[in-house]
Design an enzyme around this catalytic site. Structure first.
Site, short mmCIF file in Angstrom:
data_model
loop_
_atom_site.label_atom_id
_atom_site.label_comp_id
_atom_site.label_asym_id
_atom_site.label_seq_id
_atom_site.Cartn_x
_atom_site.Cartn_y
_atom_site.Cartn_z
N LYS A 204 0.77 -1.26 0.16
CA LYS A 204 -0.01 -0.06 -0.16
C LYS A 204 0.92 1.38 0.01
O LYS A 204 0.46 2.13 -1.15
CB LYS A 204 -0.54 -0.13 1.24
CG LYS A 204 -2.46 1.69 1.28
CD LYS A 204 -2.61 1.41 2.65
CE LYS A 204 -3.57 0.16 2.53
NZ LYS A 204 -5.05 0.72 3.57
N GLU A 210 9.97 -5.44 4.04
CA GLU A 210 10.22 -6.67 3.31
C GLU A 210 9.72 -6.79 1.87
O GLU A 210 10.66 -7.63 1.20
CB GLU A 210 9.62 -8.20 3.91
CG GLU A 210 9.73 -8.23 5.27
CD GLU A 210 8.35 -7.23 6.62
OE1 GLU A 210 8.63 -7.93 7.84
OE2 GLU A 210 8.49 -5.96 6.14
N GLY A 265 -4.86 -4.52 5.40
CA GLY A 265 -4.68 -5.39 4.64
C GLY A 265 -5.02 -6.81 4.30
O GLY A 265 -5.15 -7.61 3.51
N ARG A 266 -5.70 -6.93 5.88
CA ARG A 266 -6.26 -8.57 5.95
C ARG A 266 -7.81 -8.46 5.36
O ARG A 266 -8.67 -9.94 5.21
CB ARG A 266 -5.93 -9.05 7.06
CG ARG A 266 -6.66 -8.27 8.13
CD ARG A 266 -6.34 -8.60 9.85
NE ARG A 266 -6.32 -7.32 10.75
CZ ARG A 266 -5.81 -6.26 11.19
NH1 ARG A 266 -5.02 -6.67 10.29
NH2 ARG A 266 -6.55 -5.49 11.43
N GLU A 351 -4.51 -10.57 14.00
CA GLU A 351 -4.51 -9.76 14.10
C GLU A 351 -5.67 -8.92 14.22
O GLU A 351 -4.94 -7.74 15.05
CB GLU A 351 -3.51 -9.34 12.55
CG GLU A 351 -2.49 -8.43 12.79
CD GLU A 351 -1.65 -7.59 11.23
OE1 GLU A 351 -1.22 -8.33 11.30
OE2 GLU A 351 -3.69 -7.66 10.38
N HIS A 382 -3.60 -38.19 11.46
CA HIS A 382 -2.65 -38.54 11.67
C HIS A 382 -1.15 -37.56 11.93
O HIS A 382 -0.63 -38.38 11.72
CB HIS A 382 -1.75 -39.36 10.11
CG HIS A 382 -3.08 -40.07 9.95
ND1 HIS A 382 -3.42 -41.07 10.32
CD2 HIS A 382 -3.84 -39.85 9.03
CE1 HIS A 382 -4.31 -42.31 9.49
NE2 HIS A 382 -4.61 -41.71 9.06
N LYS A 514 8.27 -3.14 13.78
CA LYS A 514 8.50 -2.93 12.09
C LYS A 514 9.48 -1.42 12.97
O LYS A 514 10.75 -1.29 12.81
CB LYS A 514 7.32 -2.53 11.46
CG LYS A 514 6.96 -2.68 10.24
CD LYS A 514 6.07 -2.70 9.90
CE LYS A 514 4.59 -3.60 9.11
NZ LYS A 514 4.06 -2.53 8.17
#
Length: 548
Positions: A204, A210, A265-266, A351, A382, A514
């Site tokens: 954005k 990153e 964002g999410r 979040e 399993h 951050k």
């Protein structure tokens, strides 16, 4: 004590929990042959069964009283109306507008014209790429799309493209890079041809550490393997609001797809963040995804609370977390296509509602959020189901499965469904000592097992049961159904945030990390010994410096 935990609705639920905790789920089913009909809901092709939770008619009534006490219906209306309910950042939360069609006003401006403009831009661009009108610098078709993002700019598009592989293009393969660990990017790039690779930089602000580091590394790879500076504009596009930084990177401003500050964002896969989805499955299928979400939006906005799937899913979670004290929640999709769905929901739920301060700025004295995790069935059976069945902690679980498989090989799907139904029944019923005794006596008579042997093993074969599960069945995992499922969980999270009185649309804890990382990065680039942190951090950083 907070106003919430001292409220009449909360105290009534606490008292009611004491009574419900004495009743085994098996007993509740034995007493009521209509239990499934009373505690299941349908929406289009989706069935949600929450009857395998410790609830009765009184439980639901009390949960609805709590919802109304917290003014849930008002909050739903406020969100859809575009009020700035993200109050710590002074933003609206209008991910629903990304799949809507009616005017939505923010500060006197109808945002829907911008939404439609970007959708049109996405459609035109993706059609040009998929039809071969837009090609790489060598004139060859684009065969690979690399999405470089992190968090919501990665988890949403990745989950959807995996889930909707049956609808994907035959010649465009999506790849996703999120981790700052260079291994992920390197392993992807070594398989690609720069002449046929398209990169999407999803950030954005276009400053996410990153993402920009990975974007620059991808750009260097592109230039080192045949591409030129002028070719960057044709092989890199951006999803951002920062036009200046996008152009500085070398991306054509016509290939910048806009985001807005009212899209978290999410919650952003419905926006231009969904560009890799569109390139993979086509715009028609993306519109179907939006339609499924829009229909769930309307259901959430208009259905009575007791018939409302997101409301009931959210309230059942409140019942488990705050009154039964559960701390963990498993999401178990019996569909390999949904293998990234638990990871997507981790961010969405943890979040959003992992907060300790309420909207009034006060520290809460009740649990908010839960640890979300999971794996696709039957793999999980399993791996970790042993703990679900016989462990010392109660872990509610959501089981999801399609009635129709996209890949009907032999009797695989019936075997899958048999396991799905068996697991939820086993977790509800359990196996009593008397049932174990009868089972072992039958085995001993056939196999001549000594009485002493089966006495020793008896306690190990007892299953307590009474383990709560929600089952969500749907006809088939198509784009529209997936859109509805994602929106179902988005709104579930919002319901719980309203009950807890927390803001689900900010993430200050992420921002703090951050800030620290930026300071530490500067120190790591220096040769001097580090002494400015606590002894542990200093020691770890100095050990790294010696051994790098």
């Amino acid at each position: 004590m907070s106003t919430l935990t001292l409220s009449s609705a909360w105290l009534a639920l606490q008292a009611h929990q004491s009574a419900m905790a004495q009743q085994h789920l098996r007993e509740l089913f034995a007493r009521d042959s209509q239990r499934f009909n009373r505690f299941s809901l349908k929406f289009n092709d989706i069935l949600m069964d929450y009857s395998k939770h410790p609830v009765c008619h009184e439980t639901i009534s009390l949960l609805l009283v709590l919802a109304r006490q917290q003014r849930l219906e008002d909050w739903i209306t406020r969100m859809f109306r575009g009020e700035k309910i993200n109050d710590t950042e002074n933003h609206a939360a209008l991910h629903s507008a990304l799949r809507g069609e009616h005017p939505v006003m923010i500060d006197g401006v109808d945002i829907m014209s911008n939404v439609r403009r970007v959708l049109t831009q996405m459609e035109q661009f993706s059609t040009s790429v998929r039809d071969g009108k837009l090609r790489g610098y060598s004139g060859h078709l684009f065969t690979d799309v690399v999405n470089i993002g992190i968090g919501g700019s990665d988890l949403g598009p990745l989950m959807v493209t995996e889930a909707l592989k049956p609808y994907s293009s035959n010649h465009i393969i999506p790849h996703f890079v999120s981790n700052i660990d260079g291994t992920q990017l390197e392993l992807i790039l070594r398989r690609l041809n720069p002449a046929t690779t398209l990169f999407i930089i999803a950030s954005k602000t276009f400053t996410t550490q990153e993402t920009i580091a990975n974007a620059r590394a991808a750009r260097e790879w592109f230039l080192a393997h045949g591409g030129s500076e002028k070719d960057v504009a044709g092989h890199f596009v951006a999803v951002s609001i920062n036009r200046e930084e996008v152009e500085k990177f070398g991306i054509d401003s016509d290939n910048m797809f806009e985001l807005w500050d009212w899209v978290g964002g999410r919650y952003s896969l419905w926006s231009a963040i969904g560009l890799p989805i569109v390139l993979t499955i086509g715009m028609e299928n993306f519109y179907s995804l939006l339609t499924g979400a829009k229909e769930m939006d309307q259901h959430f906005l208009t259905a009575p609370l007791e018939k409302n799937l997101p409301v009931m899913l959210g309230l059942i979670g409140i019942w488990q977390i705050n009154f039964f004290g559960t701390r963990s929640h498993a999401v178990l999709p019996y569909d390999q296509s949904l293998h990234r769905f638990p990871a997507y929901l981790q961010q969405l739920e943890m979040e959003s509602n992992g907060k300790r301060i309420d909207r009034n700025g006060d520290e809460v004295d009740y649990s908010t959020g839960t640890v979300v995790w999971g794996e696709s069935g039957t793999n999980g059976q399993h791996a970790f189901y042993q703990l679900l069945h016989q462990g010392t902690q109660i872990i509610p679980a959501d089981f999801l499965v399609p009635c129709i498989s996209h890949n009907p090989i032999g009797d695989h799907h019936c075997l899958l469904l048999a396991n799905f139904f068996a697991q939820t029944e086993a977790m509800m019923r359990g196996k009593s000592m008397s049932e174990v005794c009868a089972e072992i006596e039958a085995e001993s008579s056939m196999n001549n097992i000594a009485a002493e042997s089966f006495k020793k093993i008896m306690p190990h074969k007892v299953f307590p049961g009474d383990r709560p599960t929600t089952s969500i069945l749907f006809k088939q995992l198509d784009p529209k159904t997936l859109g509805s499922l994602i929106a179902l969980y988005e709104h579930k999270v919002f319901v719980q945030s309203v009950i807890w009185n927390v803001n689900p649309f900010d993430q200050w804890g992420v921002e703090f990390g951050k800030q620290l990382a930026g300071k530490i990065l500067d120190e790591l680039e220096q040769d001097r010994q580090i002494t400015s942190h606590d002894s542990s951090t200093n020691g770890l950083m100095n050990y790294f410096k010696v051994n790098r």
